[in-house]
Enzyme design. Sequence first.
Site, PDB file in Angstrom:
ATOM      1  N   ASN A 165    -120.725  59.096 -62.427  1.00 53.48           N
ATOM      2  CA  ASN A 165    -121.314  59.136 -63.764  1.00 53.48           C
ATOM      3  C   ASN A 165    -122.735  58.592 -63.781  1.00 53.48           C
ATOM      4  O   ASN A 165    -123.566  59.020 -64.597  1.00 53.48           O
ATOM      5  CB  ASN A 165    -120.446  58.354 -64.748  1.00 53.48           C
ATOM      6  CG  ASN A 165    -120.153  56.943 -64.310  1.00 53.48           C
ATOM      7  OD1 ASN A 165    -119.588  56.726 -63.228  1.00 53.48           O
ATOM      8  ND2 ASN A 165    -120.518  55.962 -65.120  1.00 53.48           N
TER       9      ASN A 165
ATOM     10  N   HIS B 250    -111.405  52.088 -67.087  1.00 52.43           N
ATOM     11  CA  HIS B 250    -111.407  53.552 -66.961  1.00 52.43           C
ATOM     12  C   HIS B 250    -109.999  54.132 -66.933  1.00 52.43           C
ATOM     13  O   HIS B 250    -109.746  55.161 -66.312  1.00 52.43           O
ATOM     14  CB  HIS B 250    -112.183  53.986 -65.715  1.00 52.43           C
ATOM     15  CG  HIS B 250    -113.592  53.482 -65.670  1.00 52.43           C
ATOM     16  ND1 HIS B 250    -114.530  53.825 -66.621  1.00 52.43           N
ATOM     17  CD2 HIS B 250    -114.221  52.638 -64.803  1.00 52.43           C
ATOM     18  CE1 HIS B 250    -115.680  53.227 -66.343  1.00 52.43           C
ATOM     19  NE2 HIS B 250    -115.518  52.497 -65.259  1.00 52.43           N
TER      20      HIS B 250
ATOM     21  N   HIS C 141    -115.447  54.550 -59.070  1.00 51.37           N
ATOM     22  CA  HIS C 141    -115.520  54.380 -60.523  1.00 51.37           C
ATOM     23  C   HIS C 141    -114.972  53.041 -61.000  1.00 51.37           C
ATOM     24  O   HIS C 141    -115.660  52.311 -61.723  1.00 51.37           O
ATOM     25  CB  HIS C 141    -114.804  55.542 -61.207  1.00 51.37           C
ATOM     26  CG  HIS C 141    -115.208  55.756 -62.632  1.00 51.37           C
ATOM     27  ND1 HIS C 141    -116.505  55.623 -63.075  1.00 51.37           N
ATOM     28  CD2 HIS C 141    -114.473  56.125 -63.725  1.00 51.37           C
ATOM     29  CE1 HIS C 141    -116.572  55.899 -64.354  1.00 51.37           C
ATOM     30  NE2 HIS C 141    -115.355  56.198 -64.786  1.00 51.37           N
ATOM     31  N   VAL C 142    -113.733  52.723 -60.662  1.00 44.69           N
ATOM     32  CA  VAL C 142    -113.173  51.422 -61.016  1.00 44.69           C
ATOM     33  C   VAL C 142    -113.680  50.400 -60.011  1.00 44.69           C
ATOM     34  O   VAL C 142    -113.490  50.567 -58.806  1.00 44.69           O
ATOM     35  CB  VAL C 142    -111.631  51.454 -61.007  1.00 44.69           C
ATOM     36  CG1 VAL C 142    -111.069  50.058 -61.285  1.00 44.69           C
ATOM     37  CG2 VAL C 142    -111.118  52.447 -62.043  1.00 44.69           C
ATOM     38  N   HIS C 143    -114.294  49.338 -60.480  1.00 44.11           N
ATOM     39  CA  HIS C 143    -114.957  48.379 -59.600  1.00 44.11           C
ATOM     40  C   HIS C 143    -113.949  47.379 -59.032  1.00 44.11           C
ATOM     41  O   HIS C 143    -113.990  46.178 -59.313  1.00 44.11           O
ATOM     42  CB  HIS C 143    -116.087  47.668 -60.346  1.00 44.11           C
ATOM     43  CG  HIS C 143    -117.142  48.612 -60.828  1.00 44.11           C
ATOM     44  ND1 HIS C 143    -118.071  48.268 -61.782  1.00 44.11           N
ATOM     45  CD2 HIS C 143    -117.422  49.903 -60.483  1.00 44.11           C
ATOM     46  CE1 HIS C 143    -118.874  49.296 -62.009  1.00 44.11           C
ATOM     47  NE2 HIS C 143    -118.490  50.300 -61.241  1.00 44.11           N
TER      48      HIS C 143
ATOM     49  N   ASP D 207    -119.533  53.213 -55.338  1.00 45.19           N
ATOM     50  CA  ASP D 207    -120.233  52.419 -56.353  1.00 45.19           C
ATOM     51  C   ASP D 207    -121.107  51.342 -55.708  1.00 45.19           C
ATOM     52  O   ASP D 207    -120.945  50.152 -55.952  1.00 45.19           O
ATOM     53  CB  ASP D 207    -119.222  51.791 -57.308  1.00 45.19           C
ATOM     54  CG  ASP D 207    -118.415  52.832 -58.063  1.00 45.19           C
ATOM     55  OD1 ASP D 207    -118.574  52.930 -59.283  1.00 45.19           O
ATOM     56  OD2 ASP D 207    -117.635  53.562 -57.420  1.00 45.19           O
TER      57      ASP D 207
ATOM     58  N   HIS E 291    -114.926  61.024 -57.825  1.00 46.09           N
ATOM     59  CA  HIS E 291    -115.361  59.741 -58.377  1.00 46.09           C
ATOM     60  C   HIS E 291    -114.295  59.053 -59.233  1.00 46.09           C
ATOM     61  O   HIS E 291    -113.994  57.883 -59.034  1.00 46.09           O
ATOM     62  CB  HIS E 291    -116.640  59.909 -59.193  1.00 46.09           C
ATOM     63  CG  HIS E 291    -117.245  58.603 -59.623  1.00 46.09           C
ATOM     64  ND1 HIS E 291    -117.646  57.637 -58.727  1.00 46.09           N
ATOM     65  CD2 HIS E 291    -117.481  58.078 -60.860  1.00 46.09           C
ATOM     66  CE1 HIS E 291    -118.129  56.587 -59.371  1.00 46.09           C
ATOM     67  NE2 HIS E 291    -118.032  56.828 -60.674  1.00 46.09           N
TER      68      HIS E 291
ATOM     69  N   ASP F 123    -121.610  57.237 -57.549  1.00 45.17           N
ATOM     70  CA  ASP F 123    -122.376  56.080 -58.014  1.00 45.17           C
ATOM     71  C   ASP F 123    -123.130  55.449 -56.852  1.00 45.17           C
ATOM     72  O   ASP F 123    -122.716  54.425 -56.289  1.00 45.17           O
ATOM     73  CB  ASP F 123    -121.481  55.066 -58.725  1.00 45.17           C
ATOM     74  CG  ASP F 123    -121.147  55.498 -60.148  1.00 45.17           C
ATOM     75  OD1 ASP F 123    -121.607  56.579 -60.565  1.00 45.17           O
ATOM     76  OD2 ASP F 123    -120.426  54.767 -60.841  1.00 45.17           O
TER      77      ASP F 123
ATOM     78  N   TYR G 219    -127.381  53.597 -58.871  1.00 48.41           N
ATOM     79  CA  TYR G 219    -127.407  52.963 -60.183  1.00 48.41           C
ATOM     80  C   TYR G 219    -128.828  52.954 -60.751  1.00 48.41           C
ATOM     81  O   TYR G 219    -129.258  52.000 -61.388  1.00 48.41           O
ATOM     82  CB  TYR G 219    -126.834  51.544 -60.135  1.00 48.41           C
ATOM     83  CG  TYR G 219    -125.316  51.528 -60.130  1.00 48.41           C
ATOM     84  CD1 TYR G 219    -124.585  51.244 -61.270  1.00 48.41           C
ATOM     85  CD2 TYR G 219    -124.616  51.831 -58.964  1.00 48.41           C
ATOM     86  CE1 TYR G 219    -123.204  51.249 -61.267  1.00 48.41           C
ATOM     87  CE2 TYR G 219    -123.234  51.837 -58.942  1.00 48.41           C
ATOM     88  CZ  TYR G 219    -122.535  51.550 -60.097  1.00 48.41           C
ATOM     89  OH  TYR G 219    -121.164  51.567 -60.083  1.00 48.41           O
TER      90      TYR G 219
END
Length: 427
Positions: free
Chosen positions: A206, A299, A326-328, A146, A289, A173, A176
Amino acid sequence: MEVKLVFMAVLLFRSTTASAAEDYVRPRPREDLSLPWKPRHPSEPHQVHISLAGHKHMRITWVTDDKSSPSIVNYGTSPGQYASSSEGESTSYSYLFYNSGKIHHVVIGPLEDDTVYFYRCGGSSLEFSLKTPPSQFPITFAVVGDLGQTGWTSSTLDHIGQCKYDVHMLPGDLSYANYVQHLWDTFGELVQPLASTRPWMVTEGNHERESIPLLKSGFQAYNARWKMPFEESGSPSNLYYSFEVAGVHIIMLGSYTDYGKDSEQYNWLKADLSKVDRQRTPWLLVSLHVPWHNSNFAHQGEGDDMMATMEPLLYASGVDILIAGHVHAYERSVRVKNGRVDPCGIVHITIGDGGNREGLAHRYQQPKPEWSAFREASFGHGELEIVNSTHAYWGWHRNNDDEPVKSDSVWINSLVSSGCVASGKLI
């Protein structure tokens, strides 16, 4: 007066419980980067990045504004001396009112292991250099998910640039861009200093989907710009593939393409696992991801269906480590299967903390699950050094611009060495 005392007591309780659970003040998101436009000749290569492309081969990818620029790479082991050359392919795409430059993909090799090569793209005078990974342990992976294009992204890249590593892994990711296609170009420019020197192995997230119903199918920009070795690994899709480096077999799965038991991805995964020889590659890693084990509120449960389908395959095959984004935030598990501690399970690492513009996911479930070993909502990156056939060292580094900090570290024993997996063909 009584109400005021109760209110103060609640504040004190919240303060003490928060400090007991977290000893680090998380930074706020930084602003998006603004990359200045630089004039260049239409045939000048830009957005240069490299990736592994089969045994002893590397794929060089770059973009030119000149559509007639040749897809050729000259390379050699001495600066300015190019004893070899390879010719490849090119593509381009249109997305609403945007037209990409000419995107070149050229595979070079066979290459010597653990060797510095100098190369130039499309006949340009600009020279780049890369280092091939070693063929034996130890081998080190830089890991970050990400990324995006913010001030924290820049900080993360600066920290990675100070590390000694052989391969970069990014579990989705990337740019962006979110439909704004020129942001793919600025992302390519942003990562070029690192991505042109070490192979970047990525899978989609995503934010790569960018589908428009009835107009655009998903992943058009991602597939055109970030071609991975799916054909070399027998995969029918650029959204999932595998590769081997040193003594490690790595499978990059697609969270956003079909993964049911009747899907092409599932059948390919089963076939790929059947080829793994743990005598030759004693370590088996997976990256995707959407995390399967996640104690953050963000999420929550999104990976459950994929886990229910594919975890039995990965568990039976003795996957050592699964890396997700995915999870920040950051989280590392002990060995776990289906939400329960299992000595023959998989170590899950969630590392979607590269620097995205959406900020950090700072709310975790309480109490911490038994399987969760360490978790923190901070921007950072990880390093995985596989030392030998039995031991690896994982370290997660929180981005701290004042002082480099290693916030979490652990030795990981391979499942082969622990007796959970036979040292031969898996299935």
